[in-house]
Scaffold this motif. Structure first.
Motif, PDB file in Angstrom:
ATOM      1  N   MET A   1       0.965  -1.243  -0.013  1.00 19.11           N
ATOM      2  CA  MET A   1      -0.033   0.009   0.050  1.00 19.11           C
ATOM      3  C   MET A   1       0.983   1.059   0.010  1.00 19.11           C
ATOM      4  N   THR A   2       0.564   2.362  -0.781  1.00 22.06           N
ATOM      5  CA  THR A   2       1.413   3.473  -1.033  1.00 22.06           C
ATOM      6  C   THR A   2       0.970   4.158   0.253  1.00 22.06           C
ATOM      7  N   LEU A   3       1.859   5.417   0.687  1.00 22.04           N
ATOM      8  CA  LEU A   3       1.397   6.229   1.543  1.00 22.04           C
ATOM      9  C   LEU A   3       0.295   7.123   1.243  1.00 22.04           C
ATOM     10  N   ALA A   4       0.210   7.424   0.007  1.00 25.81           N
ATOM     11  CA  ALA A   4      -1.150   7.985  -0.477  1.00 25.81           C
ATOM     12  C   ALA A   4      -2.517   7.040  -0.020  1.00 25.81           C
ATOM     13  N   GLU A   5      -2.414   5.980  -0.226  1.00 19.36           N
ATOM     14  CA  GLU A   5      -3.323   5.068  -0.111  1.00 19.36           C
ATOM     15  C   GLU A   5      -3.749   5.047   1.462  1.00 19.36           C
ATOM     16  N   ARG A   6      -2.868   5.492   2.177  1.00 17.98           N
ATOM     17  CA  ARG A   6      -2.940   5.214   3.787  1.00 17.98           C
ATOM     18  C   ARG A   6      -3.892   6.337   4.296  1.00 17.98           C
ATOM     19  N   TRP A   7      -4.069   7.479   3.615  1.00 13.95           N
ATOM     20  CA  TRP A   7      -4.872   8.858   4.046  1.00 13.95           C
ATOM     21  C   TRP A   7      -6.007   8.277   4.800  1.00 13.95           C
ATOM     22  N   PRO A   8      -6.652   8.607   5.863  1.00 16.54           N
ATOM     23  CA  PRO A   8      -7.591   8.093   6.696  1.00 16.54           C
ATOM     24  C   PRO A   8      -8.863   8.494   6.287  1.00 16.54           C
ATOM     25  N   LEU A   9      -8.745   9.469   5.243  1.00 16.76           N
ATOM     26  CA  LEU A   9     -10.245   9.987   4.921  1.00 16.76           C
ATOM     27  C   LEU A   9     -10.589   9.462   3.373  1.00 16.76           C
ATOM     28  N   ALA A  10     -12.004   9.244   3.190  1.00 21.33           N
ATOM     29  CA  ALA A  10     -12.246   8.711   1.822  1.00 21.33           C
ATOM     30  C   ALA A  10     -12.076   9.888   0.791  1.00 21.33           C
ATOM     31  N   ASP A  11     -12.064  11.242   1.297  1.00 21.15           N
ATOM     32  CA  ASP A  11     -11.996  12.394   0.171  1.00 21.15           C
ATOM     33  C   ASP A  11     -11.009  13.496   0.538  1.00 21.15           C
ATOM     34  N   HIS A  12     -11.020  14.425   0.379  1.00 25.10           N
ATOM     35  CA  HIS A  12     -10.097  15.459   0.572  1.00 25.10           C
ATOM     36  C   HIS A  12      -8.480  15.185   0.063  1.00 25.10           C
ATOM     37  N   HIS A  13      -8.616  14.641  -1.123  1.00 24.23           N
ATOM     38  CA  HIS A  13      -7.396  14.216  -1.673  1.00 24.23           C
ATOM     39  C   HIS A  13      -6.386  15.403  -2.067  1.00 24.23           C
ATOM     40  N   ASP A  14      -6.900  16.181  -2.091  1.00 21.58           N
ATOM     41  CA  ASP A  14      -6.063  17.597  -2.725  1.00 21.58           C
ATOM     42  C   ASP A  14      -5.213  17.970  -1.491  1.00 21.58           C
ATOM     43  N   LEU A  15      -5.865  17.937  -0.163  1.00 25.29           N
ATOM     44  CA  LEU A  15      -5.357  18.193   1.279  1.00 25.29           C
ATOM     45  C   LEU A  15      -4.121  17.067   1.471  1.00 25.29           C
ATOM     46  N   ARG A  16      -4.545  15.804   1.120  1.00 22.72           N
ATOM     47  CA  ARG A  16      -3.601  14.755   1.180  1.00 22.72           C
ATOM     48  C   ARG A  16      -2.247  15.079   0.449  1.00 22.72           C
ATOM     49  N   ASP A  17      -2.230  15.542  -0.952  1.00 26.85           N
ATOM     50  CA  ASP A  17      -1.234  15.500  -1.759  1.00 26.85           C
ATOM     51  C   ASP A  17      -0.410  16.991  -1.250  1.00 26.85           C
ATOM     52  N   GLU A  18      -1.153  17.964  -0.623  1.00 27.40           N
ATOM     53  CA  GLU A  18      -0.421  18.693  -0.232  1.00 27.40           C
ATOM     54  C   GLU A  18       0.428  18.536   1.048  1.00 27.40           C
ATOM     55  N   LEU A  19      -0.164  17.723   2.030  1.00 24.41           N
ATOM     56  CA  LEU A  19       0.767  17.127   3.030  1.00 24.41           C
ATOM     57  C   LEU A  19       1.821  16.407   2.318  1.00 24.41           C
ATOM     58  N   LEU A  20       1.434  15.443   1.401  1.00 26.04           N
ATOM     59  CA  LEU A  20       2.666  14.553   0.841  1.00 26.04           C
ATOM     60  C   LEU A  20       3.715  15.485   0.491  1.00 26.04           C
ATOM     61  N   ALA A  21       3.473  16.557  -0.222  1.00 25.14           N
ATOM     62  CA  ALA A  21       4.443  17.473  -0.593  1.00 25.14           C
ATOM     63  C   ALA A  21       5.187  18.265   0.239  1.00 25.14           C
ATOM     64  N   ALA A  22       4.475  18.514   1.383  1.00 20.39           N
ATOM     65  CA  ALA A  22       5.068  19.174   2.721  1.00 20.39           C
ATOM     66  C   ALA A  22       6.092  18.289   3.221  1.00 20.39           C
ATOM     67  N   TRP A  23       5.627  16.917   3.407  1.00 22.33           N
ATOM     68  CA  TRP A  23       6.814  15.914   3.861  1.00 22.33           C
ATOM     69  C   TRP A  23       7.896  15.489   3.066  1.00 22.33           C
ATOM     70  N   ASP A  24       7.624  15.837   1.644  1.00 25.38           N
ATOM     71  CA  ASP A  24       8.777  15.452   0.917  1.00 25.38           C
ATOM     72  C   ASP A  24      10.008  16.414   1.002  1.00 25.38           C
ATOM     73  N   ARG A  25      10.755  16.192   2.080  1.00 22.15           N
ATOM     74  CA  ARG A  25      11.771  17.220   2.081  1.00 22.15           C
ATOM     75  C   ARG A  25      13.095  16.221   2.904  1.00 22.15           C
ATOM     76  N   PRO A  26      14.271  16.666   2.872  1.00 17.59           N
ATOM     77  CA  PRO A  26      15.501  16.181   3.593  1.00 17.59           C
ATOM     78  C   PRO A  26      15.449  16.234   4.988  1.00 17.59           C
ATOM     79  N   GLY A  27      16.229  15.573   5.675  1.00 15.08           N
ATOM     80  CA  GLY A  27      16.180  15.642   7.264  1.00 15.08           C
ATOM     81  C   GLY A  27      15.485  14.471   7.803  1.00 15.08           C
ATOM     82  N   TYR A  28      15.285  14.402   9.050  1.00 12.29           N
ATOM     83  CA  TYR A  28      14.436  13.480   9.831  1.00 12.29           C
ATOM     84  C   TYR A  28      13.013  13.462   9.518  1.00 12.29           C
ATOM     85  N   HIS A  29      12.557  14.664   9.410  1.00 14.29           N
ATOM     86  CA  HIS A  29      11.128  14.817   9.512  1.00 14.29           C
ATOM     87  C   HIS A  29      10.698  14.877   8.092  1.00 14.29           C
ATOM     88  N   ASP A  30      10.574  13.697   7.530  1.00 15.68           N
ATOM     89  CA  ASP A  30      10.489  13.435   6.143  1.00 15.68           C
ATOM     90  C   ASP A  30       9.236  12.504   5.962  1.00 15.68           C
TER      91      ASP A  30
END
Length: 197
Positions: free
Chosen positions: A1-30
């Motif tokens: 299962m991909t990380l995107a598929e683990r989004w806990p809501l059935a909708d709000h996929h734009d928000l999920r994608d914004e969060l995935l983009a925010a987490w896509d960074r170097p360092g530990y908090h990735d």
């Protein structure tokens, strides 16, 4: 299962994608950190820690969504949750995100205890992953000089080590307490020469 598929809501996929983009960074908090926190929440749920998986899962998605090394990172993440999630989730998710500032949930807060434990369970990682985590934290604080980082890191670890328990749920204590204590002791010993300037 991909990380995107683990989004806990059935909708709000734009928000999920914004969060995935925010987490896509170097360092530990990735993205790996987000994945590991979600994995640990799943493990705690299977072990019988009683918490709402949707709300707590959303809090995991938001808890370090804003991470720029500023003192208000958690507050900014919490406000993002309040402003973007449906009312049914926003306030509680924001509360849980704010709890991760100090990782000291009340004993009668199963969601807070589970999220705190899942977030701190990196302390119980196998040595190679633990060392990569420490290197990632150092990268997150690249703007801090070595002496100050070592002193600050030692203070954080000593504060954690002084707690009667690192983890709040019985399930997390059984799974991770002993290994986390061993990792903390090893890292503190390696920082043994730490002193102020």
């Amino acid at each position: 299962m991909t990380l995107a598929e683990r989004w806990p809501l059935a909708d709000h996929h734009d928000l999920r994608d914004e969060l995935l983009a925010a987490w896509d960074r170097p360092g530990y908090h990735d993205l790996l950190h987000l994945t590991e926190v979600l994995d640990r929440l799943d493990r705690l749920a299977l072990a019988g820690a009683g918490f709402d998986p949707v709300t707590t899962g959303l809090a995991a998605w938001f808890h370090d969504a804003v991470y720029v090394g500023a003192e208000d990172d958690e507050e900014r993440s919490a406000r993002w949750a309040e402003e973007s999630l449906p009312t049914a989730y926003g306030d509680e998710v924001a509360r849980l995100v704010r709890m991760t500032v100090h990782h000291r949930p009340d004993d009668d807060d199963p969601a807070g205890c589970a999220l705190s434990d899942a977030d701190l369970a990196i302390l119980a990682a196998p040595r190679e992953r633990y060392d990569a985590y420490v290197a990632g934290v150092r990268a997150d604080f690249a703007h801090v000089d070595d002496a100050d980082f070592r002193a600050g890191r030692a203070a954080v670890l000593a504060d954690l080590a002084a707690k009667p328990y690192l983890f709040h749920t019985a399930q997390a204590r059984a799974l991770w307490e002993a290994q986390a204590r061993a990792n903390l002791a090893r890292e503190l010993a390696e920082l043994g020469g730490v002193s102020g300037r």
